[in-house]
Design an enzyme around this catalytic site. Structure first.
Site, PDB file in Angstrom:
ATOM      1  N   CYS A 243       0.852  -1.185   0.000  1.00 14.59           N
ATOM      2  CA  CYS A 243       0.000   0.000   0.000  1.00 14.59           C
ATOM      3  C   CYS A 243       0.892   1.239   0.000  1.00 14.59           C
ATOM      4  O   CYS A 243       2.086   1.150   0.205  1.00 14.59           O
ATOM      5  CB  CYS A 243      -0.852   0.008   1.244  1.00 14.59           C
ATOM      6  SG  CYS A 243      -1.720  -1.546   1.495  1.00 14.59           S
TER       7      CYS A 243
ATOM      8  N   ARG B 162       1.315   1.688  -6.049  1.00 13.80           N
ATOM      9  CA  ARG B 162       1.613   0.731  -4.985  1.00 13.80           C
ATOM     10  C   ARG B 162       0.372  -0.034  -4.541  1.00 13.80           C
ATOM     11  O   ARG B 162       0.466  -1.045  -3.849  1.00 13.80           O
ATOM     12  CB  ARG B 162       2.181   1.467  -3.767  1.00 13.80           C
ATOM     13  CG  ARG B 162       3.546   2.069  -4.000  1.00 13.80           C
ATOM     14  CD  ARG B 162       4.008   2.808  -2.777  1.00 13.80           C
ATOM     15  NE  ARG B 162       4.300   1.924  -1.662  1.00 13.80           N
ATOM     16  CZ  ARG B 162       5.512   1.548  -1.308  1.00 13.80           C
ATOM     17  NH1 ARG B 162       6.552   1.959  -1.980  1.00 13.80           N
ATOM     18  NH2 ARG B 162       5.703   0.766  -0.266  1.00 13.80           N
TER      19      ARG B 162
ATOM     20  N   TRP C 125      -3.887  -1.850  -1.328  1.00 12.59           N
ATOM     21  CA  TRP C 125      -3.896  -3.058  -2.148  1.00 12.59           C
ATOM     22  C   TRP C 125      -4.243  -4.168  -1.171  1.00 12.59           C
ATOM     23  O   TRP C 125      -3.421  -4.619  -0.393  1.00 12.59           O
ATOM     24  CB  TRP C 125      -2.524  -3.283  -2.780  1.00 12.59           C
ATOM     25  CG  TRP C 125      -2.475  -4.463  -3.698  1.00 12.59           C
ATOM     26  CD1 TRP C 125      -3.165  -4.647  -4.857  1.00 12.59           C
ATOM     27  CD2 TRP C 125      -1.669  -5.631  -3.532  1.00 12.59           C
ATOM     28  NE1 TRP C 125      -2.841  -5.857  -5.419  1.00 12.59           N
ATOM     29  CE2 TRP C 125      -1.931  -6.477  -4.629  1.00 12.59           C
ATOM     30  CE3 TRP C 125      -0.747  -6.053  -2.578  1.00 12.59           C
ATOM     31  CZ2 TRP C 125      -1.303  -7.710  -4.800  1.00 12.59           C
ATOM     32  CZ3 TRP C 125      -0.127  -7.277  -2.742  1.00 12.59           C
ATOM     33  CH2 TRP C 125      -0.410  -8.090  -3.850  1.00 12.59           C
TER      34      TRP C 125
ATOM     35  N   ASN D  68       0.848  -0.117   6.065  1.00 12.03           N
ATOM     36  CA  ASN D  68       1.312  -0.966   4.974  1.00 12.03           C
ATOM     37  C   ASN D  68       1.999  -2.157   5.616  1.00 12.03           C
ATOM     38  O   ASN D  68       2.857  -1.978   6.474  1.00 12.03           O
ATOM     39  CB  ASN D  68       2.304  -0.177   4.095  1.00 12.03           C
ATOM     40  CG  ASN D  68       2.889  -1.020   2.989  1.00 12.03           C
ATOM     41  OD1 ASN D  68       2.302  -2.017   2.577  1.00 12.03           O
ATOM     42  ND2 ASN D  68       4.057  -0.632   2.490  1.00 12.03           N
ATOM     43  N   GLY D  69       1.608  -3.378   5.247  1.00 15.64           N
ATOM     44  CA  GLY D  69       2.212  -4.562   5.855  1.00 15.64           C
ATOM     45  C   GLY D  69       1.132  -5.531   6.278  1.00 15.64           C
ATOM     46  O   GLY D  69       0.008  -5.474   5.773  1.00 15.64           O
TER      47      GLY D  69
ATOM     48  N   GLU E 141      10.120 -13.973 -19.259  1.00 13.21           N
ATOM     49  CA  GLU E 141       9.801 -12.563 -18.996  1.00 13.21           C
ATOM     50  C   GLU E 141       8.761 -12.035 -19.998  1.00 13.21           C
ATOM     51  O   GLU E 141       7.828 -11.332 -19.630  1.00 13.21           O
ATOM     52  CB  GLU E 141      11.102 -11.736 -19.041  1.00 13.21           C
ATOM     53  CG  GLU E 141      10.948 -10.224 -19.157  1.00 13.21           C
ATOM     54  CD  GLU E 141      10.317  -9.541 -17.950  1.00 13.21           C
ATOM     55  OE1 GLU E 141      10.015 -10.218 -16.960  1.00 13.21           O
ATOM     56  OE2 GLU E 141      10.082  -8.321 -18.037  1.00 13.21           O
TER      57      GLU E 141
ATOM     58  N   LYS F 250       5.127 -10.681 -18.809  1.00 14.78           N
ATOM     59  CA  LYS F 250       4.669  -9.312 -19.070  1.00 14.78           C
ATOM     60  C   LYS F 250       3.302  -9.328 -19.756  1.00 14.78           C
ATOM     61  O   LYS F 250       2.426  -8.538 -19.434  1.00 14.78           O
ATOM     62  CB  LYS F 250       5.711  -8.609 -19.938  1.00 14.78           C
ATOM     63  CG  LYS F 250       5.959  -7.211 -19.634  1.00 14.78           C
ATOM     64  CD  LYS F 250       6.976  -6.875 -18.560  1.00 14.78           C
ATOM     65  CE  LYS F 250       6.807  -7.495 -17.213  1.00 14.78           C
ATOM     66  NZ  LYS F 250       7.923  -7.263 -16.330  1.00 14.78           N
TER      67      LYS F 250
ATOM     68  N   GLU G  70       0.713 -10.249 -17.114  1.00 17.22           N
ATOM     69  CA  GLU G  70       0.520  -9.212 -16.097  1.00 17.22           C
ATOM     70  C   GLU G  70      -0.371  -8.080 -16.569  1.00 17.22           C
ATOM     71  O   GLU G  70      -1.233  -7.625 -15.832  1.00 17.22           O
ATOM     72  CB  GLU G  70       1.877  -8.599 -15.707  1.00 17.22           C
ATOM     73  CG  GLU G  70       2.685  -9.416 -14.757  1.00 17.22           C
ATOM     74  CD  GLU G  70       4.000  -8.726 -14.403  1.00 17.22           C
ATOM     75  OE1 GLU G  70       4.271  -8.524 -13.224  1.00 17.22           O
ATOM     76  OE2 GLU G  70       4.779  -8.386 -15.324  1.00 17.22           O
TER      77      GLU G  70
ATOM     78  N   HIS H 283       8.306 -31.701 -25.008  1.00 13.55           N
ATOM     79  CA  HIS H 283       7.813 -32.412 -23.821  1.00 13.55           C
ATOM     80  C   HIS H 283       6.460 -31.872 -23.363  1.00 13.55           C
ATOM     81  O   HIS H 283       6.108 -32.007 -22.201  1.00 13.55           O
ATOM     82  CB  HIS H 283       8.835 -32.307 -22.684  1.00 13.55           C
ATOM     83  CG  HIS H 283      10.153 -32.911 -23.017  1.00 13.55           C
ATOM     84  ND1 HIS H 283      10.311 -34.259 -23.258  1.00 13.55           N
ATOM     85  CD2 HIS H 283      11.377 -32.347 -23.200  1.00 13.55           C
ATOM     86  CE1 HIS H 283      11.579 -34.506 -23.546  1.00 13.55           C
ATOM     87  NE2 HIS H 283      12.242 -33.357 -23.535  1.00 13.55           N
TER      88      HIS H 283
ATOM     89  N   LYS I 290       3.286  -3.209  -7.071  1.00 11.28           N
ATOM     90  CA  LYS I 290       4.671  -2.967  -7.487  1.00 11.28           C
ATOM     91  C   LYS I 290       5.655  -3.755  -6.636  1.00 11.28           C
ATOM     92  O   LYS I 290       6.636  -4.287  -7.125  1.00 11.28           O
ATOM     93  CB  LYS I 290       4.953  -1.463  -7.358  1.00 11.28           C
ATOM     94  CG  LYS I 290       6.341  -1.057  -7.767  1.00 11.28           C
ATOM     95  CD  LYS I 290       6.418  -0.863  -9.253  1.00 11.28           C
ATOM     96  CE  LYS I 290       7.819  -0.787  -9.775  1.00 11.28           C
ATOM     97  NZ  LYS I 290       7.970  -1.539 -11.022  1.00 11.28           N
TER      98      LYS I 290
HETATM   99  C1  G6P Z   1       6.032  -7.637  -8.052  1.00 11.51           C
HETATM  100  C2  G6P Z   1       6.111  -6.684  -9.245  1.00 11.51           C
HETATM  101  C3  G6P Z   1       7.085  -7.232 -10.289  1.00 11.51           C
HETATM  102  C4  G6P Z   1       8.447  -7.509  -9.647  1.00 11.51           C
HETATM  103  C5  G6P Z   1       8.318  -8.415  -8.424  1.00 11.51           C
HETATM  104  C6  G6P Z   1       9.629  -8.500  -7.637  1.00 11.51           C
HETATM  105  O1  G6P Z   1       5.433  -8.826  -8.442  1.00 11.51           O
HETATM  106  O2  G6P Z   1       4.833  -6.511  -9.813  1.00 11.51           O
HETATM  107  O3  G6P Z   1       7.231  -6.312 -11.358  1.00 11.51           O
HETATM  108  O4  G6P Z   1       9.288  -8.114 -10.584  1.00 11.51           O
HETATM  109  O5  G6P Z   1       7.337  -7.892  -7.521  1.00 11.51           O
HETATM  110  O6  G6P Z   1       9.919  -7.236  -7.084  1.00 11.51           O
HETATM  111  P1  G6P Z   1      11.328  -6.712  -6.661  1.00 11.51           P
HETATM  112  O7  G6P Z   1      11.072  -5.318  -6.139  1.00 11.51           O
HETATM  113  O8  G6P Z   1      11.826  -7.635  -5.577  1.00 11.51           O
HETATM  114  O9  G6P Z   1      12.209  -6.728  -7.850  1.00 11.51           O
END
Ligand code: G6P
Length: 602
Positions: free
Chosen positions: A2, A27, A74, A100-101, A475, A479, A482, A498, A597
Site C-alpha cells: 500500500c 503501490r 492493495w 502498509n504490511g 519474462e 509481461k 501481467e 515435452h 509494485k
Molecule cells: C512484483 C512486481 C514485479 C516484480 C516483483 C519482484 O510482483 O509486480 O514487477 O518483478 O514484484 O519485485 P522486486 O522489487 O523484488 O524486484
C-alpha cells in the site's frame, strides 16, 4: 503493498495528500482514504475504487487543516470495500491510522480486544492496531503506539494521528518502508519518495523498530539521524508526455544501461569498479559458489545472471525464488556468497530469505534500485542499479538495469579469477555499445504496435527461447499475462517437445526468441516443428539472419551483440509488444488488476 503519505506544517494538508496519493497509486489502488485534522471539523474520507474516479469531487471540497494522513490500499485482509479502506479508527474515533504490511497475529488480538469491549467496523488486520493504541492511550500518542506495537507480530509501516493529542503524526516501521521528508517548517512521511519529491529531497529512512514523532515545528526519533539527499528528480516521477509510465520506462531502457555502467567501467583494464563491493573485495576472491535469490521479473534477471557468471566467471551459481529458498533446507559452506536481487529492496520473500542466509553466517550481497531499502541496509555489501524511479507496476527498465549490473558483476568476479584482459575488454566494449543498439530497437515501436494489432485476436501464446534467452521467454510471457491478462507461457526451446508442442495449431501463436547465437540451430529446429503444425510464429532475430523470415510469419530484428548481452536487447520488443497488447485491450497498463509494485507481505 500500500502507499502512505502524511503532512504536518503550515500549508493546507489536503491538496498535498491528494497529489502525493496519486503518485503512490501504483503501490495499491483498490481503495483509498484521508484523515485531515482541523480545529473544528476533522475530515475522514474512505472510498473503494481508484482516486481518479473521485478526484473531481475531492478537488472541489474545501478542507482546512494542516495535519493529515492518507493511504492507497492493495487489499490483503478483508474485501475491497469502503469500510476496509484506510485510515482505520478506534471505538471513540480518536485514533486514526494508515498501515502498509500485515499483522500476522491479528485474529488473536481481535478476539482479545473484542472480549475487552472493543467494537470493530472493518475486516482488516490493520484495525486491531487502532484498538490496541486506544487501549494504551492516556493522552500521549507515541507512548500508546509504542506499547501497542510490542504486542504485534508481522510487518508494518504506519502513520497515526489522534484528535486528543492533535499536534503530531506518529510513524513507525518494521520491514515496511517509511521515510520522513524534511522541508523548511514542514514534515512529510511516506512509504515511497515518489510521494513527496515535489516538496523535499531531504529524507530520513526510518529503521526497523524506530518510532518518529512529527510536530508542526520539529520532529524526533529515538536515534539522531542526518538527512541524506534523494537523487531522483521530479520529472522522473511524471509521465513526461507519454500516455503511460510503462511506455516512458521502456523508452528509458537505453539510458538505464548508461546509468548502470556510468563510472563503473575501466576500459583499458578490462575491469570494473564497484564501490559498493570494495569492503568485501578480498572475501569475494575466495568465493567458490554463488546463489542468487529474487522474485518475479528480478528472478528472470537472476537466471540470466547465472548463465553469465558460470560462463565467464567460472563460479557455480544457483538461483532460487525468495519464497522457496526461505523454507528449504539449503546447504552452504563458508565459501558461498548469496546475491539478493530486487528492484524495490522490500519484497517480503526476498528479505526473509536474506535474513535466513544471514543466520547461516554467509556473505550477502545486494543489487537493488532503492537507496536505503531494507535489502540495501541489511546486506553486507551491494550495488545500486541507478535506474531512477519505476512507477508502472510491471518492471521493465529496472530489469534492464539489473542485467547490466549482473554483467558488471560477471566482469568483477571473472577478472578476480581466470577472465583474460581481452575478454574483459570485449564485454565492456559491447556494454558501451548497448544503449545505442537499444535505441535502434525502440525506433521499431510502430512495427511492434502493428504486430500487436495483428496478434491481439489470439488469447494464448507460447514464448520459446534457449540458454540466455530462455529467461527472456519467461519474462515476455509474464509481461503479457501481467498487463494484457492473456494466457502466455514461457518455455525453454528444448522442453517444447515435452508438452507445449501439443498446443501448436492455427489459433495458438508461438513467439520465438532466436538470435544468432550458440543455440541458434536448435531454435530453428523448434521453429520448423511448430511451423508444420501451422501455428503462427513471431520471431526476434538478428539483423544478419536472412533465413528466418522464410520459416516464420513475422520478425522483429535486433542488432548483433555478444551472446551474454543479447537478453538486454531481445527483451525490448517483448516489453513493447506486451504494452501495446494491453493498450489495445483498453486495460490500465500501469496498474494491472490484482498486482502491486512491490509485494511486502508474504
Ligand atoms: C512484483 C512486481 C514485479 C516484480 C516483483 C519482484 O510482483 O509486480 O514487477 O518483478 O514484484 O519485485 P522486486 O522489487 O523484488 O524486484
Amino acid at each position: 503493498m500500500c502507499g502512505i503519505i502524511g503532512y504536518i506544517g503550515k500549508r493546507p494538508a489536503f491538496p498535498i495528500l491528494l497529489s502525493g496519493l496519486k503518485r503512490l497509486e501504483y503501490r495499491g489502488y483498490d481503495s483509498f482514504g484521508f484523515f485531515v485534522l482541523d480545529k473544528k471539523t476533522p475530515f475522514l474520507f474512505k472510498k473503494k475504487g481508484k482516486i481518479s474516479k473521485a478526484e473531481k469531487k475531492l478537488s472541489d471540497l474545501k478542507i482546512n487543516g494542516n495535519i493529515g494522513i492518507a493511504h492507497t490500499r492493495w487489499g490483503t485482509t478483508g474485501l475491497i470495500t469502503d469500510e476496509n479502506a484506510h485510515p482505520h479508527f478506534d471505538c471513540q474515533k480518536n485514533i486514526f491510522l494508515v498501515h502498509n504490511g500485515i499483522i500476522e497475529n491479528y485474529k488473536e488480538l481481535k478476539e482479545k480486544l473484542k472480549k475487552e469491549g472493543h467494537k470493530f467496523t472493518s475486516q482488516t488486520d490493520t484495525e486491531v492496531l487502532c484498538h490496541l493504541i486506544e487501549k494504551y492511550f492516556k493522552g500521549n500518542l507515541e507512548e500508546a503506539t509504542r506499547k501497542a506495537l510490542r504486542e504485534v507480530r508481522g510487518t508494518y509501516g504506519i502513520a497515526v494521528m489522534s484528535k486528543k493529542d492533535p499536534q503530531k503524526i506518529v510513524a513507525a516501521r518494521l520491514s515496511s518502508p517509511i521515510i520522513l521528508g524534511i522541508n523548511n517548517n514542514e514534515f512529510l512521511i511516506a512509504s515511497d519518495p515518489a510521494a513527496i519529491i515535489t516538496h523535499t529531497r531531504q529524507i530520513i529512512n526510518l529503521d526497523d523498530n524506530e518510532i518518529a514523532v512529527l510536530k508542526p515545528d520539529n520532529f524526533f526519533i529515538l536515534k539522531e539521524k542526518t538527512p541524506e539527499a534523494i537523487e531522483w528528480t521530479q520529472a522522473q516521477v511524471e509521465k513526461g508526455g507519454y500516455s503511460h509510465f510503462m511506455l516512458k520506462e521502456i523508452m528509458e531502457e537505453p539510458e538505464t544501461i548508461e546509468n548502470a555502467i556510468r563510472g563503473r567501467i575501466i576500459v583499458e583494464e578490462g575491469a570494473v569498479k564497484l564501490g559498493g563491493l570494495d569492503d568485501v573485495k578480498d572475501k569475494l576472491k575466495k568465493i567458490k559458489r554463488l546463489i542468487i535469490i529474487a522474485c518475479g521479473t528480478s528472478y528472470y534477471a537472476a537466471m540470466i545472471g547465472r548463465y553469465m557468471l558460470e560462463e565467464y566467471a567460472g563460479i557455480p551459481t544457483e538461483v532460487d525464488f525468495g519464497s522457496e529458498f526461505r523454507y528449504r533446507k539449503s546447504i552452504f559452506d563458508k565459501n558461498t556468497a548469496a546475491i539478493f536481487l530486487s528492484q524495490s529492496g522490500e519484497t517480503a520473500d526476498t528479505l526473509a530469505a536474506l535474513r535466513e542466509t544471514k543466520k547461516k553466517g554467509i556473505l550477502t550481497l545486494g543489487i537493488t534500485n532503492i537507496v536505503g531499502s531494507g535489502q540495501a541496509r541489511e546486506t553486507d555489501a551491494g550495488v545500486y542499479t541507478m535506474s531512477g524511479p519505476e512507477i508502472a507496476v510491471a518492471s521493465t527498465k529496472t530489469f534492464i538495469g539489473q542485467l547490466a549490473i549482473l554483467a558488471l558483476f560477471t566482469i568483477f568476479f571473472g577478472r578476480q579469477r581466470d577472465m583474460s584482459l581481452i575478454t574483459g575488454k570485449r564485454i565492456i566494449k559491447e556494454l558501451k555499445r548497448l544503449p545505442d543498439l537499444a535505441r535502434d530497437i525502440l525506433k521499431k515501436e510502430k512495427i511492434i504496435k502493428e504486430l500487436a494489432e495483428k496478434y491481439c485476436q489470439f488469447s494464448n501464446f507460447i514464448y520459446l527461447g534457449r540458454k540466455y534467452n530462455y529467461p527472456i521467454a519467461l519474462e515476455g510471457a509474464l509481461k503479457l499475462k501481467e498487463i494484457s491478462y492473456l494466457h502466455a507461457e514461457g518455455y525453454s526451446g528444448g522442453e517444447m517437445k515435452h508438452g507445449p508442442l501439443a498446443l501448436a495449431n492455427k489459433k495458438f501463436p508461438f513467439f520465438v526468441i532466436s538470435p544468432l547465437d550458440s543455440v541458434y540451430e536448435k531454435m530453428i529446429s523448434n521453429i520448423e516443428e511448430v511451423k508444420v503444425r501451422k501455428a503462427p510464429i513471431l520471431a526476434i532475430a538478428t539483423i544478419e539472419d536472412k533465413k528466418i523470415k522464410d520459416i516464420t510469419d513475422d520478425v522483429v530484428y535486433i542488432p548483433k551483440t555478444l551472446e551474454m548481452l543479447t537478453p538486454i536487447l531481445s527483451v525490448l520488443p517483448l516489453h513493447l509488444f506486451a504494452y501495446y497488447m494491453a493498450v489495445l485491450k483498453g486495460y490500465d497498463v500501469d496498474k494491472p488488476r490484482n498486482l502491486a509494485k512491490s509485494v511486502t507481505v508474504e
